[in-house]
Design a protein around this motif. Structure first.
Motif, PDB file in Angstrom:
ATOM      1  N   THR A 157      51.538   3.535  22.002  1.00  0.00           N
ATOM      2  CA  THR A 157      51.442   4.823  23.240  1.00  0.00           C
ATOM      3  C   THR A 157      52.160   5.451  24.101  1.00  0.00           C
ATOM      4  OG1 THR A 157      49.299   3.554  22.914  1.00  0.00           O
ATOM      5  CG2 THR A 157      49.114   5.193  24.535  1.00  0.00           C
ATOM      6  N   SER A 182      42.221  11.021  21.280  1.00  0.00           N
ATOM      7  CA  SER A 182      42.752  10.005  19.987  1.00  0.00           C
ATOM      8  C   SER A 182      41.902  10.023  18.635  1.00  0.00           C
ATOM      9  CB  SER A 182      42.379   8.427  20.502  1.00  0.00           C
ATOM     10  OG  SER A 182      43.616   8.134  21.671  1.00  0.00           O
ATOM     11  N   ASP A 185      45.633   7.773  13.981  1.00  0.00           N
ATOM     12  CA  ASP A 185      46.972   8.015  14.649  1.00  0.00           C
ATOM     13  C   ASP A 185      47.359   8.651  15.249  1.00  0.00           C
ATOM     14  OD1 ASP A 185      47.354   5.080  12.983  1.00  0.00           O
ATOM     15  OD2 ASP A 185      47.629   5.962  11.118  1.00  0.00           O
ATOM     16  N   LYS A 186      46.707   9.374  15.404  1.00  0.00           N
ATOM     17  CA  LYS A 186      46.988  10.235  16.326  1.00  0.00           C
ATOM     18  C   LYS A 186      45.948  10.986  17.785  1.00  0.00           C
ATOM     19  CE  LYS A 186      45.281  14.707  15.364  1.00  0.00           C
ATOM     20  NZ  LYS A 186      44.804  15.504  16.392  1.00  0.00           N
ATOM     21  N   GLU A 187      47.409  11.572  18.284  1.00  0.00           N
ATOM     22  CA  GLU A 187      46.462  11.701  20.535  1.00  0.00           C
ATOM     23  C   GLU A 187      46.892  12.768  20.633  1.00  0.00           C
ATOM     24  OE1 GLU A 187      45.892   8.727  24.213  1.00  0.00           O
ATOM     25  OE2 GLU A 187      47.949   9.510  23.442  1.00  0.00           O
ATOM     26  N   ARG A 256      54.176   0.260  10.785  1.00  0.00           N
ATOM     27  CA  ARG A 256      53.712   1.647  11.811  1.00  0.00           C
ATOM     28  C   ARG A 256      53.983   2.745  12.371  1.00  0.00           C
ATOM     29  NH1 ARG A 256      51.010  -0.646  16.634  1.00  0.00           N
ATOM     30  NH2 ARG A 256      52.946  -2.120  17.210  1.00  0.00           N
ATOM     31  N   LYS A 258      52.381   6.396  14.838  1.00  0.00           N
ATOM     32  CA  LYS A 258      51.152   6.993  15.732  1.00  0.00           C
ATOM     33  C   LYS A 258      52.500   7.825  16.085  1.00  0.00           C
ATOM     34  CE  LYS A 258      48.322   3.577  15.993  1.00  0.00           C
ATOM     35  NZ  LYS A 258      47.103   3.188  17.570  1.00  0.00           N
ATOM     36  N   TRP A 259      51.687   9.959  16.492  1.00  0.00           N
ATOM     37  CA  TRP A 259      52.045  10.150  16.577  1.00  0.00           C
ATOM     38  C   TRP A 259      51.260  10.809  18.014  1.00  0.00           C
ATOM     39  CZ3 TRP A 259      50.497  10.165  12.128  1.00  0.00           C
ATOM     40  CH2 TRP A 259      48.924  11.398  11.668  1.00  0.00           C
ATOM     41  N   THR A 260      51.890  11.812  19.002  1.00  0.00           N
ATOM     42  CA  THR A 260      51.116  12.106  20.229  1.00  0.00           C
ATOM     43  C   THR A 260      51.293  13.832  20.029  1.00  0.00           C
ATOM     44  OG1 THR A 260      50.946  10.186  21.101  1.00  0.00           O
ATOM     45  CG2 THR A 260      50.963  12.560  22.632  1.00  0.00           C
TER      46      THR A 260
END
Length: 390
Positions: A157, A182, A185-187, A256, A258-260
Motif C-alpha cells: 500500500t 480500492s 489489486d488496484k487503488e 503478490r 498491487k499498483w496505485t
C-alpha cells in the motif's frame, strides 16, 4: 676363647640391624594426604553446556552466552535464549541433554532430564552440579524460550502521498490524499491542488508498506513489466496531462503485486470566459432568441472533463418556476481536454413582456471516467442578464 668369639659375632649382627634401621630417610616414607588432596580438583569450565536440545522440539534458533568464570569460580550466570515455532506450546517443555552437550560422567543438570517446565511467563534457571554430590552447584544458566515473531506480510500500500508546502514553492499548504478507491489489486488516490498550480513540477512525499516499489509514467507498459525503482530523496515529477503516474508494489517471494494510480487535479476545472454577461437587447417576439458562442468554457484542470448532470438555474428574475433563460455548453467528443475550450450558447424564450430578466446557470462537471469524485468537484456559474425591449 670360644665363648668370646660367639659374643663378638652376636654383637656384630645387632649393630648391622640397628644401622640398617636408622639409615631409612623420612623422604622415602609415603606422605599422609588429606581427603581434599585425595580427590581430583574440578575444572568448572568443563561443566559448560555446549548446546541445549529440547525434548521433541527443533528450535528455530538458539543462542548461548556462557557463564563468566574467574579463578575457577562462577561470577555471572550464563544465558540461553531459544526461539521456537508459534505452533508449539511454551508450557510443558523439557530439556534433552546428552553426553554430546555435557559430560554426564562428571556433571548433572537440574531440573533433570525430561522435567516439563513452563516458559510461558518466566525463564527457568538450570544448574550444573557435581554428579557425585548434587549439592555442589558449579554453573547456572538462565533459560528463556519464546515464540518466533509472527511473520506479517506487507499490505502493498501507498500509506501516504502528499505534496508538502515546504518542498513545493508554489504551494502554501500541504496537499494530502482526499480520496482512496480500492478495487482488488488496484487503488486510485486523488489529490487536489489549487487552481493555477504547475502540474509539471511537483515534488511528492511518499511512504509505502511494501517489499519493493517501482513506478512508471508510461501507461502503455504492462503493470507486471514495470521495473523502474521508485527513487529515494526529493524528486520532482511532471504530473501534467496526458502523463500518468503509476506506483507498482511487489512481493515476489509470495507472488503478490498491487499498483496505485495517482490522480492530481483541481477541484474547479472549468473557467467561464465571461461569467457575467448581458445579451444584446431583444425586441419582443413570439420566437425564442439564440446566442451561439456568446461565451466559452475552458478546461483549466489536468484531466478531460465532461458534463456531470443537468444545469440548474438560480437567482431568477422574475422568480418563477419556468426557466425563461437557459444555457448549454458544447462538448467535444470524448471530453474537453486540458487547455481546450468550447462554446456556451444562451436561449431566451419568446413572447416575453418588456423588462429585464436574470438567471444564474450552474454547470456541474466531472472528470471523464472518475465519477467517484463528482461530489468533490466544484460547480461553475454563469450569470446572465437579458433585456426585452419594444
Amino acid at each position: 676363647m670360644r665363648k668370646t668369639s660367639i659374643i663378638s659375632i652376636l654383637t656384630l649382627i645387632t649393630i648391622i640391624f640397628t644401622n640398617c634401621s636408622s639409615d631409612e630417610s623420612p623422604q622415602e616414607q609415603a606422605p599422609q594426604q588429606t581427603p581434599e588432596q585425595s580427590q581430583d580438583v574440578i575444572n568448572i569450565e568443563d561443566a559448560r553446556l555446549l548446546d541445549f536440545p529440547l525434548l521433541g522440539i527443533t528450535p528455530v534458533s538458539i543462542n548461548i552466552t556462557q557463564p563468566t568464570i574467574v579463578n575457577n569460580q562462577e561470577t555471572n550466570y550464563g544465558e540461553i535464549n531459544i526461539i521456537i515455532s508459534n505452533t508449539i506450546s511454551l508450557n510443558g517443555i523439557a530439556s534433552a541433554i546428552t553426553s554430546n552437550e555435557l559430560n554426564l560422567s562428571k556433571f548433572n543438570i537440574l531440573p533433570g532430564q525430561n522435567t516439563n517446565l513452563n516458559y510461558e511467563t518466566q525463564s527457568q534457571i538450570h544448574t550444573i552440579v557435581n554428579v557425585l554430590d548434587e549439592t555442589e552447584e558449579l554453573l547456572h544458566y538462565t533459560v528463556t524460550i519464546e515464540h518466533e515473531a509472527t511473520s506479517t506480510l506487507s499490505t502493498l500500500t501507498v500509506t501516504d502521498f502528499r505534496f508538502e508546502g515546504i518542498k513545493n514553492s508554489q504551494l502554501t499548504d500541504d496537499v494530502i490524499i482526499e480520496r482512496r478507491v480500492s478495487n482488488v489489486d488496484k487503488e486510485d488516490i486523488y489529490l487536489f491542488v489549487p487552481a493555477g498550480t504547475d502540474f509539471s513540477d511537483l515534488t511528492p512525499t511518499v511512504t509505502f508498506d511494501a517489499e519493493e516499489v517501482f513506478y512508471t509514467q508510461d501507461s502503455s507498459i504492462s503493470i507486471i513489466n514495470v521495473d523502474t525503482p521508485y527513487p529515494t530523496g526529493e524528486i520532482s515529477f511532471n504530473f501534467s496531462y496526458p502523463k500518468r503516474f503509476i506506483i507498482v508494489m511487489r512481493d515476489d517471494a509470495n507472488n503478490r503485486i498491487k499498483w496505485t494510480n495517482v490522480f492530481v487535479d483541481v477541484k474547479n476545472p472549468v473557467e467561464i470566459e465571461n461569467p457575467d454577461l448581458t445579451t444584446p437587447d431583444i425586441i419582443t417576439s413570439n420566437s425564442s432568441e439564440y446566442f451561439t458562442g456568446i461565451t466559452r468554457w475552458k478546461n483549466i484542470g489536468n484531466h478531460k472533463i465532461e458534463y456531470q448532470s443537468a444545469t440548474i438555474y438560480e437567482n431568477k428574475v422574475p422568480d418563477i418556476n419556468t426557466n425563461l433563460i437557459t444555457a448549454t455548453r458544447v462538448l467535444i467528443g470524448g471530453g474537453l481536454a486540458p487547455g481546450e475550450s468550447a462554446n456556451v450558447n444562451v436561449q431566451i424564450i419568446g413572447n416575453l413582456p418588456v423588462g429585464t430578466y436574470k438567471t444564474t446557470a450552474v454547470f456541474f462537471t466531472r472528470f471523464t471516467g472518475h465519477n467517484i469524485v463528482d461530489d468533490l468537484i466544484e460547480s461553475s456559474n454563469l450569470n446572465i442578464i437579458s433585456n426585452i425591449i419594444n
